[in-house]
Motif scaffolding. Structure first.
Motif, PDB file in Angstrom:
ATOM      1  N   PHE A  25       0.830  -1.205   0.000  1.00  0.00           N
ATOM      2  CA  PHE A  25       0.000   0.000   0.000  1.00  0.00           C
ATOM      3  C   PHE A  25       0.866   1.257   0.000  1.00  0.00           C
ATOM      4  N   SER A  26       1.896   1.281   0.814  1.00  0.00           N
ATOM      5  CA  SER A  26       2.794   2.444   0.857  1.00  0.00           C
ATOM      6  C   SER A  26       3.496   2.645  -0.473  1.00  0.00           C
ATOM      7  N   PHE A  27       3.929   1.550  -1.074  1.00  0.00           N
ATOM      8  CA  PHE A  27       4.619   1.646  -2.360  1.00  0.00           C
ATOM      9  C   PHE A  27       3.694   2.202  -3.431  1.00  0.00           C
ATOM     10  N   ILE A  28       2.474   1.687  -3.502  1.00  0.00           N
ATOM     11  CA  ILE A  28       1.528   2.150  -4.517  1.00  0.00           C
ATOM     12  C   ILE A  28       1.129   3.598  -4.256  1.00  0.00           C
ATOM     13  N   TYR A  29       0.908   3.949  -2.998  1.00  0.00           N
ATOM     14  CA  TYR A  29       0.527   5.324  -2.686  1.00  0.00           C
ATOM     15  C   TYR A  29       1.625   6.302  -3.075  1.00  0.00           C
ATOM     16  N   GLU A  30       2.856   5.945  -2.815  1.00  0.00           N
ATOM     17  CA  GLU A  30       3.946   6.855  -3.160  1.00  0.00           C
ATOM     18  C   GLU A  30       4.274   6.840  -4.649  1.00  0.00           C
ATOM     19  N   LEU A  31       3.847   5.813  -5.364  1.00  0.00           N
ATOM     20  CA  LEU A  31       3.982   5.811  -6.815  1.00  0.00           C
ATOM     21  C   LEU A  31       3.143   6.920  -7.435  1.00  0.00           C
ATOM     22  N   PHE A  32       1.969   7.158  -6.862  1.00  0.00           N
ATOM     23  CA  PHE A  32       1.060   8.162  -7.402  1.00  0.00           C
ATOM     24  C   PHE A  32       1.116   9.489  -6.653  1.00  0.00           C
ATOM     25  N   SER A  33       2.166   9.715  -5.887  1.00  0.00           N
ATOM     26  CA  SER A  33       2.253  10.958  -5.113  1.00  0.00           C
ATOM     27  C   SER A  33       3.133  12.005  -5.793  1.00  0.00           C
ATOM     28  N   HIS A  34       3.416  11.843  -7.066  1.00  0.00           N
ATOM     29  CA  HIS A  34       4.167  12.815  -7.857  1.00  0.00           C
ATOM     30  C   HIS A  34       5.541  13.099  -7.276  1.00  0.00           C
ATOM     31  N   GLN A  35       6.271  12.041  -6.963  1.00  0.00           N
ATOM     32  CA  GLN A  35       7.656  12.114  -6.469  1.00  0.00           C
ATOM     33  C   GLN A  35       7.776  12.829  -5.125  1.00  0.00           C
ATOM     34  N   VAL A  36       6.721  12.849  -4.346  1.00  0.00           N
ATOM     35  CA  VAL A  36       6.771  13.389  -2.988  1.00  0.00           C
ATOM     36  C   VAL A  36       6.732  12.197  -2.043  1.00  0.00           C
ATOM     37  N   TYR A  37       7.712  12.101  -1.156  1.00  0.00           N
ATOM     38  CA  TYR A  37       7.836  10.933  -0.288  1.00  0.00           C
ATOM     39  C   TYR A  37       7.713  11.337   1.170  1.00  0.00           C
ATOM     40  N   SER A  38       7.315  10.382   1.973  1.00  0.00           N
ATOM     41  CA  SER A  38       7.184  10.604   3.403  1.00  0.00           C
ATOM     42  C   SER A  38       7.853   9.446   4.137  1.00  0.00           C
ATOM     43  N   VAL A  39       8.632   9.778   5.129  1.00  0.00           N
ATOM     44  CA  VAL A  39       9.296   8.754   5.939  1.00  0.00           C
ATOM     45  C   VAL A  39       8.254   7.915   6.670  1.00  0.00           C
ATOM     46  N   TYR A  40       7.164   8.556   7.072  1.00  0.00           N
ATOM     47  CA  TYR A  40       6.113   7.832   7.784  1.00  0.00           C
ATOM     48  C   TYR A  40       5.482   6.767   6.896  1.00  0.00           C
ATOM     49  N   MET A  41       5.267   7.100   5.627  1.00  0.00           N
ATOM     50  CA  MET A  41       4.679   6.121   4.707  1.00  0.00           C
ATOM     51  C   MET A  41       5.663   5.002   4.384  1.00  0.00           C
ATOM     52  N   ILE A  42       6.932   5.344   4.263  1.00  0.00           N
ATOM     53  CA  ILE A  42       7.925   4.336   3.910  1.00  0.00           C
ATOM     54  C   ILE A  42       8.052   3.293   5.018  1.00  0.00           C
ATOM     55  N   PHE A  43       8.060   3.735   6.267  1.00  0.00           N
ATOM     56  CA  PHE A  43       8.288   2.819   7.382  1.00  0.00           C
ATOM     57  C   PHE A  43       7.021   2.414   8.125  1.00  0.00           C
ATOM     58  N   ALA A  44       5.855   2.665   7.564  1.00  0.00           N
ATOM     59  CA  ALA A  44       4.603   2.294   8.232  1.00  0.00           C
ATOM     60  C   ALA A  44       4.448   0.774   8.331  1.00  0.00           C
ATOM     61  N   GLY A  45       5.025   0.035   7.428  1.00  0.00           N
ATOM     62  CA  GLY A  45       4.937  -1.425   7.471  1.00  0.00           C
ATOM     63  C   GLY A  45       5.768  -2.054   8.567  1.00  0.00           C
ATOM     64  N   THR A  46       6.673  -1.290   9.142  1.00  0.00           N
ATOM     65  CA  THR A  46       7.490  -1.860  10.212  1.00  0.00           C
ATOM     66  C   THR A  46       6.726  -1.996  11.527  1.00  0.00           C
ATOM     67  N   ILE A  47       5.667  -1.217  11.697  1.00  0.00           N
ATOM     68  CA  ILE A  47       4.898  -1.287  12.941  1.00  0.00           C
ATOM     69  C   ILE A  47       4.224  -2.643  13.094  1.00  0.00           C
ATOM     70  N   PRO A  48       3.455  -3.121  12.104  1.00  0.00           N
ATOM     71  CA  PRO A  48       2.873  -4.461  12.284  1.00  0.00           C
ATOM     72  C   PRO A  48       3.934  -5.563  12.317  1.00  0.00           C
ATOM     73  N   PHE A  49       5.069  -5.331  11.665  1.00  0.00           N
ATOM     74  CA  PHE A  49       6.114  -6.354  11.705  1.00  0.00           C
ATOM     75  C   PHE A  49       6.766  -6.425  13.078  1.00  0.00           C
ATOM     76  N   LEU A  50       7.152  -5.269  13.618  1.00  0.00           N
ATOM     77  CA  LEU A  50       7.833  -5.264  14.912  1.00  0.00           C
ATOM     78  C   LEU A  50       6.914  -5.707  16.045  1.00  0.00           C
ATOM     79  N   PHE A  51       5.714  -5.133  16.090  1.00  0.00           N
ATOM     80  CA  PHE A  51       4.817  -5.438  17.195  1.00  0.00           C
ATOM     81  C   PHE A  51       3.988  -6.691  16.949  1.00  0.00           C
ATOM     82  N   GLY A  52       3.596  -6.931  15.710  1.00  0.00           N
ATOM     83  CA  GLY A  52       2.724  -8.064  15.420  1.00  0.00           C
ATOM     84  C   GLY A  52       3.448  -9.372  15.241  1.00  0.00           C
ATOM     85  N   VAL A  53       4.674  -9.339  14.754  1.00  0.00           N
ATOM     86  CA  VAL A  53       5.416 -10.575  14.494  1.00  0.00           C
ATOM     87  C   VAL A  53       6.512 -10.777  15.534  1.00  0.00           C
ATOM     88  N   CYS A  54       7.414  -9.820  15.645  1.00  0.00           N
ATOM     89  CA  CYS A  54       8.591 -10.002  16.503  1.00  0.00           C
ATOM     90  C   CYS A  54       8.246  -9.986  17.990  1.00  0.00           C
TER      91      CYS A  54
END
Length: 122
Positions: A25-54
């Motif tokens: 979802f983050s990758f697709i959203y940033e594909l259509f964001s006209h080359q504007v990136y957000s650190v929050y969007m890039i690393f949003a997938g780490t939250i379910p990984f760190l807390f949900g898996v690890c």
């Protein structure tokens, strides 16, 4: 009710699928964001990984139904808050109401810890 080994494997698989969904979802959203990136969007997938898996592998023996629901709500509210913060950053604005996601996440995590400690004393 303590989760059994099979339930833990299913729980971890589900959280891995949620992590993959968040990353895609983050990758697709940033594909259509006209080359504007957000650190929050890039690393949003780490939250379910760190807390949900690890982290869940470490504390799964202490879960009961209420604490598991609080823990999942904590992960979900934190993830949604980070996504909204990322969307607003890409859009180029801020909103102080986003902080309530993080406050709510902290409250849910404190309640989760309280239920874990209460269960341990029984």
């Amino acid at each position: 009710m303590i989760l059994f080994t099979l339930d833990i494997k299913k729980y971890i698989k589900t959280n891995l699928l949620i992590t993959v969904f968040c990353i895609v979802f983050s990758f697709i959203y940033e594909l259509f964001s006209h080359q504007v990136y957000s650190v929050y969007m890039i690393f949003a997938g780490t939250i379910p990984f760190l807390f949900g898996v690890c982290l869940s592998r470490v504390i799964y023996k202490r879960f009961n139904r209420i604490s598991l629901n609080l823990y999942n709500s904590f992960i979900a509210s934190l993830t949604v808050g980070v996504y909204i913060l990322g969307v607003l950053e890409i859009y180029g604005t801020t909103n102080p109401l986003v902080n309530y996601y993080f406050y709510g996440s902290i409250v849910l995590f404190i309640l989760f810890l309280a239920f874990i400690l209460f269960k341990q004393k029984q």
